[in-house]
Motif scaffolding. Sequence first.
Motif, mmCIF file in Angstrom:
data_model
loop_
_atom_site.group_PDB
_atom_site.id
_atom_site.type_symbol
_atom_site.label_atom_id
_atom_site.label_comp_id
_atom_site.label_asym_id
_atom_site.label_seq_id
_atom_site.Cartn_x
_atom_site.Cartn_y
_atom_site.Cartn_z
ATOM 1 N N HIS A 1 11.242 -33.236 -4.879
ATOM 2 C CA HIS A 1 12.528 -33.689 -4.348
ATOM 3 C C HIS A 1 13.287 -34.396 -5.465
ATOM 4 O O HIS A 1 12.686 -35.132 -6.262
ATOM 5 C CB HIS A 1 12.342 -34.668 -3.184
ATOM 6 C CG HIS A 1 11.793 -34.042 -1.941
ATOM 7 N ND1 HIS A 1 11.532 -34.770 -0.793
ATOM 8 C CD2 HIS A 1 11.474 -32.757 -1.652
ATOM 9 C CE1 HIS A 1 11.069 -33.956 0.132
ATOM 10 N NE2 HIS A 1 11.019 -32.735 -0.363
ATOM 11 N N TYR A 2 14.606 -34.172 -5.488
ATOM 12 C CA TYR A 2 15.445 -34.911 -6.433
ATOM 13 C C TYR A 2 16.590 -35.548 -5.652
ATOM 14 O O TYR A 2 17.317 -34.856 -4.932
ATOM 15 C CB TYR A 2 16.007 -34.005 -7.536
ATOM 16 C CG TYR A 2 16.502 -34.816 -8.713
ATOM 17 C CD1 TYR A 2 15.707 -35.028 -9.827
ATOM 18 C CD2 TYR A 2 17.768 -35.414 -8.697
ATOM 19 C CE1 TYR A 2 16.141 -35.802 -10.892
ATOM 20 C CE2 TYR A 2 18.198 -36.192 -9.742
ATOM 21 C CZ TYR A 2 17.386 -36.391 -10.842
ATOM 22 O OH TYR A 2 17.811 -37.178 -11.893
ATOM 23 N N TYR A 3 16.735 -36.870 -5.791
ATOM 24 C CA TYR A 3 17.736 -37.623 -5.040
ATOM 25 C C TYR A 3 18.937 -37.962 -5.929
ATOM 26 O O TYR A 3 18.778 -38.444 -7.054
ATOM 27 C CB TYR A 3 17.126 -38.918 -4.501
ATOM 28 C CG TYR A 3 16.164 -38.703 -3.351
ATOM 29 C CD1 TYR A 3 16.589 -38.813 -2.021
ATOM 30 C CD2 TYR A 3 14.838 -38.371 -3.588
ATOM 31 C CE1 TYR A 3 15.715 -38.611 -0.966
ATOM 32 C CE2 TYR A 3 13.956 -38.160 -2.540
ATOM 33 C CZ TYR A 3 14.400 -38.284 -1.239
ATOM 34 O OH TYR A 3 13.527 -38.075 -0.196
ATOM 35 N N ARG B 1 11.716 -21.665 -2.378
ATOM 36 C CA ARG B 1 12.932 -22.212 -1.753
ATOM 37 C C ARG B 1 13.541 -23.270 -2.655
ATOM 38 O O ARG B 1 12.839 -23.949 -3.406
ATOM 39 C CB ARG B 1 12.650 -22.785 -0.365
ATOM 40 C CG ARG B 1 11.794 -24.046 -0.334
ATOM 41 C CD ARG B 1 11.567 -24.523 1.094
ATOM 42 N NE ARG B 1 10.770 -25.743 1.149
ATOM 43 C CZ ARG B 1 11.283 -26.976 1.159
ATOM 44 N NH1 ARG B 1 12.604 -27.149 1.101
ATOM 45 N NH2 ARG B 1 10.508 -28.033 1.224
ATOM 46 N N PHE B 2 14.862 -23.382 -2.562
ATOM 47 C CA PHE B 2 15.596 -24.419 -3.295
ATOM 48 C C PHE B 2 16.731 -24.859 -2.370
ATOM 49 O O PHE B 2 17.771 -24.235 -2.300
ATOM 50 C CB PHE B 2 16.148 -23.877 -4.608
ATOM 51 C CG PHE B 2 16.400 -24.945 -5.644
ATOM 52 C CD1 PHE B 2 16.913 -26.199 -5.303
ATOM 53 C CD2 PHE B 2 16.121 -24.701 -6.991
ATOM 54 C CE1 PHE B 2 17.135 -27.172 -6.246
ATOM 55 C CE2 PHE B 2 16.343 -25.671 -7.958
ATOM 56 C CZ PHE B 2 16.849 -26.900 -7.596
ATOM 57 N N ASP B 3 16.494 -25.946 -1.624
ATOM 58 C CA ASP B 3 17.432 -26.414 -0.603
ATOM 59 C C ASP B 3 18.245 -27.596 -1.109
ATOM 60 O O ASP B 3 17.722 -28.467 -1.817
ATOM 61 C CB ASP B 3 16.681 -26.830 0.669
ATOM 62 C CG ASP B 3 15.902 -25.674 1.285
ATOM 63 O OD1 ASP B 3 16.371 -24.526 1.162
ATOM 64 O OD2 ASP B 3 14.834 -25.922 1.883
ATOM 65 N N VAL B 4 19.509 -27.626 -0.732
ATOM 66 C CA VAL B 4 20.401 -28.736 -1.052
ATOM 67 C C VAL B 4 20.783 -29.387 0.272
ATOM 68 O O VAL B 4 21.482 -28.803 1.090
ATOM 69 C CB VAL B 4 21.658 -28.256 -1.807
ATOM 70 C CG1 VAL B 4 22.578 -29.438 -2.115
ATOM 71 C CG2 VAL B 4 21.261 -27.525 -3.089
ATOM 72 N N ILE B 5 20.279 -30.605 0.490
ATOM 73 C CA ILE B 5 20.417 -31.277 1.784
ATOM 74 C C ILE B 5 21.292 -32.514 1.633
ATOM 75 O O ILE B 5 21.057 -33.358 0.756
ATOM 76 C CB ILE B 5 19.030 -31.675 2.325
ATOM 77 C CG1 ILE B 5 18.158 -30.413 2.488
ATOM 78 C CG2 ILE B 5 19.153 -32.418 3.647
ATOM 79 C CD1 ILE B 5 16.703 -30.709 2.739
ATOM 80 N N GLU B 6 22.301 -32.614 2.480
ATOM 81 C CA GLU B 6 23.180 -33.783 2.459
ATOM 82 C C GLU B 6 22.528 -34.934 3.214
ATOM 83 O O GLU B 6 22.083 -34.773 4.355
ATOM 84 C CB GLU B 6 24.539 -33.430 3.080
ATOM 85 C CG GLU B 6 25.310 -32.384 2.267
ATOM 86 C CD GLU B 6 26.697 -32.106 2.830
ATOM 87 O OE1 GLU B 6 27.463 -33.083 2.979
ATOM 88 O OE2 GLU B 6 26.995 -30.924 3.105
ATOM 89 N N ILE B 7 22.442 -36.086 2.572
ATOM 90 C CA ILE B 7 21.898 -37.291 3.182
ATOM 91 C C ILE B 7 22.950 -38.387 3.089
ATOM 92 O O ILE B 7 24.021 -38.187 2.516
ATOM 93 C CB ILE B 7 20.594 -37.729 2.476
ATOM 94 C CG1 ILE B 7 20.856 -37.989 0.987
ATOM 95 C CG2 ILE B 7 19.508 -36.678 2.646
ATOM 96 C CD1 ILE B 7 19.652 -38.527 0.229
ATOM 97 N N ILE C 1 26.901 -26.035 -5.643
ATOM 98 C CA ILE C 1 25.527 -26.389 -6.010
ATOM 99 C C ILE C 1 24.544 -25.537 -5.209
ATOM 100 O O ILE C 1 23.564 -25.014 -5.756
ATOM 101 C CB ILE C 1 25.270 -27.889 -5.772
ATOM 102 C CG1 ILE C 1 26.091 -28.735 -6.745
ATOM 103 C CG2 ILE C 1 23.787 -28.215 -5.914
ATOM 104 C CD1 ILE C 1 25.967 -30.226 -6.544
ATOM 105 N N ARG C 2 24.812 -25.372 -3.914
ATOM 106 C CA ARG C 2 23.944 -24.538 -3.074
ATOM 107 C C ARG C 2 23.932 -23.089 -3.564
ATOM 108 O O ARG C 2 22.881 -22.445 -3.607
ATOM 109 C CB ARG C 2 24.414 -24.573 -1.620
ATOM 110 C CG ARG C 2 24.048 -25.825 -0.869
ATOM 111 C CD ARG C 2 24.140 -25.604 0.639
ATOM 112 N NE ARG C 2 23.813 -26.831 1.347
ATOM 113 C CZ ARG C 2 24.708 -27.679 1.818
ATOM 114 N NH1 ARG C 2 26.010 -27.430 1.657
ATOM 115 N NH2 ARG C 2 24.338 -28.775 2.444
#
Length: 328
Positions: free
Chosen positions: A195-197, A258-264, A224-225
């Motif tokens: 994970h990268y934050y 997988r390479f997911d870009v998740i908004e937090i 980015i996605r």
Amino acid sequence: MLALSQAGYGESLRRYRVGALLRQSNTLKWLGGGRRQPASKIRTQVIASESSLDGSQEVDDEHTKFSDEDRFYLFHGRQHTYKLLIAYEGAKYAGWQTQVGLTSHDTIQGKIEEVLTRVTGDDRKILGVMGAGRTDSGVHALGQVAHFYTTKAQSTRKLHSALNGMLPFDIRVREVSEVPPDFHARFSALNKTYHYYIHTDPVLDPFTRQYRLHCWYPLDTDKIRQAASSLVGTHDFSGFANRTRNGKKRNPMRTISRFDVIEIERGLRLEVQSSGFLYKQVRNMVGALVHVGRGMMSLDEFEAVLVHKDRSRAPTGASAIGLYLATV
């Protein structure tokens, strides 16, 4: 299934055979039944097993043959195998793995070995502590997996308590369990997830500044996605890898599942999963993705790094601050 390298396959096959022989000899307490065989007979069986590793299996002899030291520890020392699940803050350490020129206080592995030698009474060579992922300096972990050996059976409850009682607070052992003799933290791993934050608020958060990369400029999440999705699959990732410290060349082919870009809240979490990564591959991919999000790199330029396998086409890798080994 895990796609192992030639060397990895040889190591796994070797450990499988040793494990089978140990199970057959009934040397481990949870394996009941059968008649215990003398060490000399087990030694003969293992040596015979080694000789069966011929060219038809395409295994590198360097990684399948037992050294005299291996034989000694297998038959006279390493009777029990334990698995650790570990979390740590990597900011103060020079990475996971012990290194020449560094003391045991400088690495996560060194700290754990130091405590285990005191708790078990076994030296470092017997313990053989091995991690699933060799995280670099400053990289954190939520779920690092490691294994070690002992000469005598240990209470997992007491091990757990002693490790967390004697380790510094920035290293925590989440779980301790006894495992079969053929378990190997590195070669038994099917996948690793990092994970990268990224903190995207204009104002730096003083409470997360050591754990997230601060990007005070606007980022285009959709781009980015899109760029991240182009990395999924099996590719030659030479363009996103640094040269190894020892100069050895590794197979650059890797498969990203997988390479997911998740908004937090006030940021992004990038999640990337693969059976294995090249040296600094994750940080280099993130650095390029941030450039795409900032508009400093087009999608075509990003994909050209992959196509041309050219590290010079990619920007500097992202800081270790926001990187975590999440699961193995």
